[in-house]
Design a protein around this motif. Structure first.
Motif, mmCIF file in Angstrom:
data_model
loop_
_atom_site.group_PDB
_atom_site.id
_atom_site.type_symbol
_atom_site.label_atom_id
_atom_site.label_comp_id
_atom_site.label_asym_id
_atom_site.label_seq_id
_atom_site.Cartn_x
_atom_site.Cartn_y
_atom_site.Cartn_z
ATOM 1 N N THR A 184 -12.099 -5.820 -0.926
ATOM 2 C CA THR A 184 -13.171 -5.934 0.073
ATOM 3 C C THR A 184 -13.300 -4.706 0.969
ATOM 4 O O THR A 184 -14.214 -4.640 1.795
ATOM 5 N N GLU B 55 -16.728 -2.517 0.839
ATOM 6 C CA GLU B 55 -17.865 -3.206 1.431
ATOM 7 C C GLU B 55 -17.730 -3.262 2.952
ATOM 8 O O GLU B 55 -18.725 -3.200 3.679
ATOM 9 N N GLN B 56 -16.511 -3.359 3.436
ATOM 10 C CA GLN B 56 -16.301 -3.416 4.886
ATOM 11 C C GLN B 56 -16.665 -2.107 5.577
ATOM 12 O O GLN B 56 -17.096 -2.124 6.733
ATOM 13 N N LYS C 299 -20.148 -2.402 6.610
ATOM 14 C CA LYS C 299 -20.361 -3.322 7.726
ATOM 15 C C LYS C 299 -20.054 -2.671 9.066
ATOM 16 O O LYS C 299 -20.706 -2.960 10.074
ATOM 17 N N LEU D 257 -11.363 -4.338 9.663
ATOM 18 C CA LEU D 257 -11.696 -5.712 9.282
ATOM 19 C C LEU D 257 -10.644 -6.329 8.359
ATOM 20 O O LEU D 257 -10.552 -7.556 8.259
ATOM 21 N N GLN D 258 -9.865 -5.499 7.684
ATOM 22 C CA GLN D 258 -8.760 -6.032 6.887
ATOM 23 C C GLN D 258 -7.806 -6.829 7.778
ATOM 24 O O GLN D 258 -7.421 -7.954 7.453
ATOM 25 N N ASN E 182 -9.786 -9.983 9.632
ATOM 26 C CA ASN E 182 -9.999 -11.140 8.766
ATOM 27 C C ASN E 182 -8.682 -11.846 8.441
ATOM 28 O O ASN E 182 -8.626 -13.077 8.363
#
Length: 296
Positions: free
Chosen positions: A176, A179-180, A183, A244-245, A248
């Motif tokens: 992911t 993609e982050q 964002k 964000l890793q 999340n």
């Protein structure tokens, strides 16, 4: 200086990455002041990489010491148990902790899951030999940055005998990250391509083997029965691993085990690693030690 590698089981390009070996960047701490230390102890028989160092606090004590295990980073490719990443962990000696710093098989030597297997083996060694080294095998804390943060987090959710995990800017879900970046508006290091460090670790492009890559993700193994406490920090200016890793992961942990068991903090000015000293500052280390001591 960077290492390069193209193992026989790798079909991509030659990979260049962080240096490995003893004190690869000449930035290791001076440990002469540590009176009681045990260096280069083998914890496994598969590889010469399976060695650890034990540093004991310079205080007389009759009870066993709680243990902090340092798991170094380096994109799973480089780094060493005796390099600059050890410096903040050694401050724990002043707090009465023993510090164990481990090496593990890096990706140029062996593909996944050798790395997490070695972390597990080192923990087992510490527990088995805790009486000899005067270590408290019920008070084990894992601490690492980047790849070391990932391995700390993964071992922390896989095992039932880890008190706490300190995860600094570790990757969690390899699939992911790219993609982050979109964002959060950062043109960061890309991870999905064939010649990324993660693909090299897996010996295959990670987007082609999602079910296998899922097994590397600590989120896969979170349950409501998880007892480990987590302290997670990430820099908002990190351009290697998106913050964000960590966010999340902390949200997922909080949903299962309660937010009171998870500390998450974003450091606005921090980049990847400890440039600027945001992670290793006296104030931040005091915050970490206070967090750990709540559960001792």
């Amino acid at each position: 200086m960077k290492n390069s590698s193209k193992p026989l089981d790798w079909h991509g390009d030659e990979i260049f990455g962080p240096a490995s070996g003893n004190n690869p960047h000449n930035d290791a701490p001076n440990v002469d002041y540590v009176k009681n230390k045990f260096l280069n102890i083998p914890y496994g028989e598969i590889s010469n990489s399976q060695k650890l160092d034990i540093y004991m606090p310079n205080i007389k004590r009759f009870d066993k010491c709680p243990v902090i295990i340092n798991i170094h980073g380096g994109a799973f490719f480089g780094g060493d148990k005796y390099d600059g990443q050890l410096k903040p962990m050694l401050e724990a000696l002043n707090e009465g902790f023993a510090v164990v710093s481990i090496n593990y098989r890096l990706s140029p030597e062996e593909r996944w899951p050798a790395q997490i297997e070695d972390v597990m083996a080192s923990i087992d060694f510490i527990k088995k030999n805790s009486d000899f080294y005067r270590l408290d095998n019920e008070k084990i804390i894992l601490w690492g940055g980047s790849a070391g943060g990932h391995l700390s987090a993964l071992a922390g959710v896989l095992r039932t005998d880890i008190l706490a995990v300190i995860d600094w800017f570790g990757p969690i879900n390899f699939l992911t990250m790219d993609e982050q970046w979109k964002k959060i508006g950062i043109d960061g290091e890309k991870h999905n391509h064939l010649n990324s460090f993660e693909s090299f670790l897996m010996r295959a492009q990670i987007t082609r083997i999602p079910e296998i890559v899922k097994k590397t993700n600590p989120e896969t193994y979170i349950t409501k029965d998880l007892k480990t406490k987590f302290f997670i920090q990430h820099g908002l200016k990190d351009s290697i691993i998106p913050y964000l890793q960590s966010k999340n992961f902390s949200d997922e942990l909080s949903a299962y085990i309660g937010s009171e068991n998870v500390y998450y903090e974003e450091l606005p000015e921090a980049v990847h690693g400890d440039r600027g000293g945001f992670f290793s500052s006296k104030e931040n280390l005091e915050k970490i030690f206070n967090f750990i001591k709540k559960y001792l």
